[in-house]
Design an enzyme around this catalytic site. Structure first.
Site, PDB file in Angstrom:
ATOM      1  N   THR A 110       4.013   2.588   5.687  1.00 38.57           N
ATOM      2  CA  THR A 110       2.599   2.197   5.742  1.00 38.57           C
ATOM      3  C   THR A 110       1.859   3.146   6.676  1.00 38.57           C
ATOM      4  O   THR A 110       2.434   3.584   7.670  1.00 38.57           O
ATOM      5  CB  THR A 110       2.418   0.740   6.233  1.00 38.57           C
ATOM      6  OG1 THR A 110       1.052   0.553   6.640  1.00 38.57           O
ATOM      7  CG2 THR A 110       3.286   0.407   7.430  1.00 38.57           C
ATOM      8  N   ARG A 125      -5.679  -1.950   9.409  1.00 41.49           N
ATOM      9  CA  ARG A 125      -5.617  -3.416   9.282  1.00 41.49           C
ATOM     10  C   ARG A 125      -5.934  -4.049  10.630  1.00 41.49           C
ATOM     11  O   ARG A 125      -7.060  -4.006  11.064  1.00 41.49           O
ATOM     12  CB  ARG A 125      -4.267  -3.863   8.722  1.00 41.49           C
ATOM     13  CG  ARG A 125      -4.154  -3.594   7.241  1.00 41.49           C
ATOM     14  CD  ARG A 125      -3.397  -4.666   6.522  1.00 41.49           C
ATOM     15  NE  ARG A 125      -1.975  -4.562   6.833  1.00 41.49           N
ATOM     16  CZ  ARG A 125      -1.027  -5.148   6.131  1.00 41.49           C
ATOM     17  NH1 ARG A 125      -1.335  -5.882   5.086  1.00 41.49           N
ATOM     18  NH2 ARG A 125       0.226  -5.028   6.468  1.00 41.49           N
ATOM     19  N   GLY A 179       0.828  -1.208   0.000  1.00 40.70           N
ATOM     20  CA  GLY A 179       0.000   0.000   0.000  1.00 40.70           C
ATOM     21  C   GLY A 179       0.860   1.255   0.000  1.00 40.70           C
ATOM     22  O   GLY A 179       1.875   1.302   0.686  1.00 40.70           O
ATOM     23  N   ARG A 194       0.736  -4.904  -5.689  1.00 44.44           N
ATOM     24  CA  ARG A 194       0.727  -6.158  -4.930  1.00 44.44           C
ATOM     25  C   ARG A 194       1.009  -7.261  -5.959  1.00 44.44           C
ATOM     26  O   ARG A 194       0.458  -7.264  -7.056  1.00 44.44           O
ATOM     27  CB  ARG A 194      -0.619  -6.373  -4.258  1.00 44.44           C
ATOM     28  CG  ARG A 194      -0.980  -5.173  -3.378  1.00 44.44           C
ATOM     29  CD  ARG A 194      -1.756  -5.570  -2.159  1.00 44.44           C
ATOM     30  NE  ARG A 194      -2.322  -4.405  -1.504  1.00 44.44           N
ATOM     31  CZ  ARG A 194      -1.856  -3.870  -0.373  1.00 44.44           C
ATOM     32  NH1 ARG A 194      -0.823  -4.405   0.231  1.00 44.44           N
ATOM     33  NH2 ARG A 194      -2.429  -2.820   0.163  1.00 44.44           N
ATOM     34  N   ASP A 246       4.913  -5.124   6.118  1.00 43.88           N
ATOM     35  CA  ASP A 246       5.564  -6.389   6.472  1.00 43.88           C
ATOM     36  C   ASP A 246       5.598  -7.395   5.319  1.00 43.88           C
ATOM     37  O   ASP A 246       6.529  -8.195   5.221  1.00 43.88           O
ATOM     38  CB  ASP A 246       5.013  -6.987   7.768  1.00 43.88           C
ATOM     39  CG  ASP A 246       3.515  -7.148   7.731  1.00 43.88           C
ATOM     40  OD1 ASP A 246       2.909  -6.815   6.691  1.00 43.88           O
ATOM     41  OD2 ASP A 246       2.939  -7.613   8.730  1.00 43.88           O
ATOM     42  N   ASP A 272       1.830  -0.598  11.777  1.00 43.07           N
ATOM     43  CA  ASP A 272       1.737  -1.965  12.302  1.00 43.07           C
ATOM     44  C   ASP A 272       3.039  -2.752  12.169  1.00 43.07           C
ATOM     45  O   ASP A 272       3.025  -3.970  12.069  1.00 43.07           O
ATOM     46  CB  ASP A 272       0.582  -2.719  11.607  1.00 43.07           C
ATOM     47  CG  ASP A 272       0.774  -2.805  10.094  1.00 43.07           C
ATOM     48  OD1 ASP A 272       1.664  -2.120   9.550  1.00 43.07           O
ATOM     49  OD2 ASP A 272       0.025  -3.565   9.463  1.00 43.07           O
ATOM     50  N   ASP A 293      -0.528   2.305   8.519  1.00 45.05           N
ATOM     51  CA  ASP A 293      -1.133   1.549   9.626  1.00 45.05           C
ATOM     52  C   ASP A 293      -0.311   1.533  10.915  1.00 45.05           C
ATOM     53  O   ASP A 293      -0.817   1.159  11.966  1.00 45.05           O
ATOM     54  CB  ASP A 293      -1.374   0.092   9.190  1.00 45.05           C
ATOM     55  CG  ASP A 293      -2.314   0.007   7.999  1.00 45.05           C
ATOM     56  OD1 ASP A 293      -3.221   0.842   7.915  1.00 45.05           O
ATOM     57  OD2 ASP A 293      -2.127  -0.881   7.159  1.00 45.05           O
TER      58      ASP A 293
HETATM   59  P1  ADP Z   1       2.639  -4.505   2.631  1.00 43.53           P
HETATM   60  O1  ADP Z   1       4.069  -4.486   2.227  1.00 43.53           O
HETATM   61  O2  ADP Z   1       2.019  -3.138   2.674  1.00 43.53           O
HETATM   62  O3  ADP Z   1       2.406  -5.347   3.867  1.00 43.53           O
HETATM   63  P2  ADP Z   1       1.642  -6.728   0.999  1.00 43.53           P
HETATM   64  O4  ADP Z   1       1.362  -7.609   2.163  1.00 43.53           O
HETATM   65  O5  ADP Z   1       0.666  -6.719  -0.117  1.00 43.53           O
HETATM   66  O6  ADP Z   1       1.816  -5.197   1.434  1.00 43.53           O
HETATM   67  O7  ADP Z   1       3.080  -7.134   0.420  1.00 43.53           O
HETATM   68  C1  ADP Z   1       3.626  -6.429  -0.668  1.00 43.53           C
HETATM   69  C2  ADP Z   1       4.238  -7.371  -1.650  1.00 43.53           C
HETATM   70  O8  ADP Z   1       5.359  -8.045  -1.040  1.00 43.53           O
HETATM   71  C3  ADP Z   1       3.349  -8.506  -2.121  1.00 43.53           C
HETATM   72  O9  ADP Z   1       2.449  -8.123  -3.120  1.00 43.53           O
HETATM   73  C4  ADP Z   1       4.388  -9.485  -2.657  1.00 43.53           C
HETATM   74  O10 ADP Z   1       4.857  -9.067  -3.919  1.00 43.53           O
HETATM   75  C5  ADP Z   1       5.521  -9.333  -1.634  1.00 43.53           C
HETATM   76  N1  ADP Z   1       5.440 -10.383  -0.596  1.00 43.53           N
HETATM   77  C6  ADP Z   1       4.562 -10.478   0.429  1.00 43.53           C
HETATM   78  N2  ADP Z   1       4.769 -11.592   1.165  1.00 43.53           N
HETATM   79  C7  ADP Z   1       5.816 -12.245   0.589  1.00 43.53           C
HETATM   80  C8  ADP Z   1       6.525 -13.466   0.875  1.00 43.53           C
HETATM   81  N3  ADP Z   1       6.188 -14.258   1.893  1.00 43.53           N
HETATM   82  N4  ADP Z   1       7.557 -13.801   0.058  1.00 43.53           N
HETATM   83  C9  ADP Z   1       7.904 -13.026  -0.991  1.00 43.53           C
HETATM   84  N5  ADP Z   1       7.276 -11.856  -1.295  1.00 43.53           N
HETATM   85  C10 ADP Z   1       6.252 -11.465  -0.548  1.00 43.53           C
END
Ligand code: ADP
Length: 318
Positions: free
Chosen positions: A125, A171, A11, A72, A103, A129, A127
């Protein structure tokens, strides 16, 4: 090391641009070539990468969103897909990537780091968090947006003797709701950290109504309760005419407040220094007014310390 890259993922959050700018400017200061990766891990795998110079980041410090774009891309969890990313970086001779996100983004960075690309994570972010930092880039801008909205809602609530139920992002973290509730003068703040007891809320609002209070603001963190059904029940049981507002995506946008610009800039510069000093696989944070860095694995598994003192204030403000 001669070439590094910067990327935003997950995000978007106000202040990400300040961090991008700081990475570019301090990278150039250390005679590095700095590349921008567009649209997060998706752009990385597609080779959507361009060289940035100091004028590419002119006047972006005051702008919301991210000039690099974000995405994402769950496919990045697959090793085969990540191999494409490593290939693209190797082709360009880029040895390190500074990733700005939440995260999920850190998990991607950790996986990439294990495959030989030096990665540094910055917490971006709204949030708040991420447990390895007191504050994330974007949190304070979003907070101001929520407080401005609550101030506006209060005008109408008071004029019509209403209760306003306001759903706030976060979240599964209540910080945005807690701080917005405090700053907005809300009497009722419902967060994942405090839990939700509907009867306590209904009783509190009923007594507020009985003693003649003219309005009430209830701040609720998203993902906790259906706010429309809650508002209906409040209206039926407390005597307050009640309206619901789901603030939604306006909470993400807008020009970053000064603190997010400072946080983005200082963290961006700190990340470059880590790389220059030969460190990688680190997550940058702000702890007790000082910048720190943790092993990304540790940062991901670190339990969030709930600031009890802060959450405890809620019940004493009615
Ligand atoms: P944020 O970073 O805001 O928490 P997301 O949870 O959507 O947002 O994670 C962002 C991007 O990071 C995901 O779309 C994906 O490309 C990558 N990602 C998330 N989890 C993993 C993972 N376990 N291993 C590899 N890449 C990941």
């Amino acid at each position: 090391m001669k070439k590094i890259a910067v990327m935003t993922s997950g995000g978007d959050a106000p202040g990400m641009n300040a961090a991008i700018r700081a990475v570019v400017r301090s990278g150039l200061h250390y005679d590095l070539e700095v590349y921008g990766i567009s649209y997060g891990y998706k752009g990385l795998c597609e080779g959507d990468i361009r060289k940035l110079d100091r004028y590419d980041v002119t006047r972006i410090i005051s702008r919301g969103g991210t000039i690099l774009g974000s995405a994402r891309y769950p496919e990045f969890q697959e090793r085969k897909v990540r191999e494409k990313a490593v290939e693209k970086l190797n082709e360009l001779g880029i040895e390190a990537v500074i990733v700005i996100g939440g995260d999920g983004t850190y998990r991607g960075a950790q996986a990439l780091n294990e495959m030989g690309i030096k990665c540094i994570g910055l917490p971006g972010t709204i949030d708040n968090d991420i447990s390895s930092t007191d504050y994330t880039i974007g949190f304070f801008t979003s907070l101001q947006t929520v407080v401005d909205s609550i101030d506006k809602l209060r005008d109408t609530s008071m004029s019509h003797k209403r209760c306003s139920v306001v759903e706030v992002m976060g979240r599964y973290c209540g910080d945005l709701s807690l701080y917005a509730g405090i700053a907005g003068g809300s009497e009722f703040i419902i967060t994942p950290e405090t839990g939700f007891d509907k009867e306590i809320l209904i009783n509190g609002l009923t007594s507020s109504h009985e003693i003649g209070r003219k309005h009430a603001i209830v701040v609720v963190t998203e993902n906790m309760v259906n706010v429309h059904e809650l508002a209906k029940e409040i209206e039926e049981r407390t005597g307050f005419e009640t309206r619901t507002t789901v603030l939604g995506y306006v909470q993400r946008g807008g020009d970053p407040v000064a603190f997010d610009r400072v946080l983005g800039t200082e963290m961006g510069e700190y990340a470059v220094q880590l790389l220059v000093n030969g460190k990688s696989g680190r997550a940058v944070g702000l702890k007790a007014m000082d910048y720190v860095d943790y092993d990304i694995n540790f940062a991901l598994n670190k339990k969030r310390e709930i600031p009890n003192k802060r959450y405890g204030i809620i019940g004493r403000l009615k």
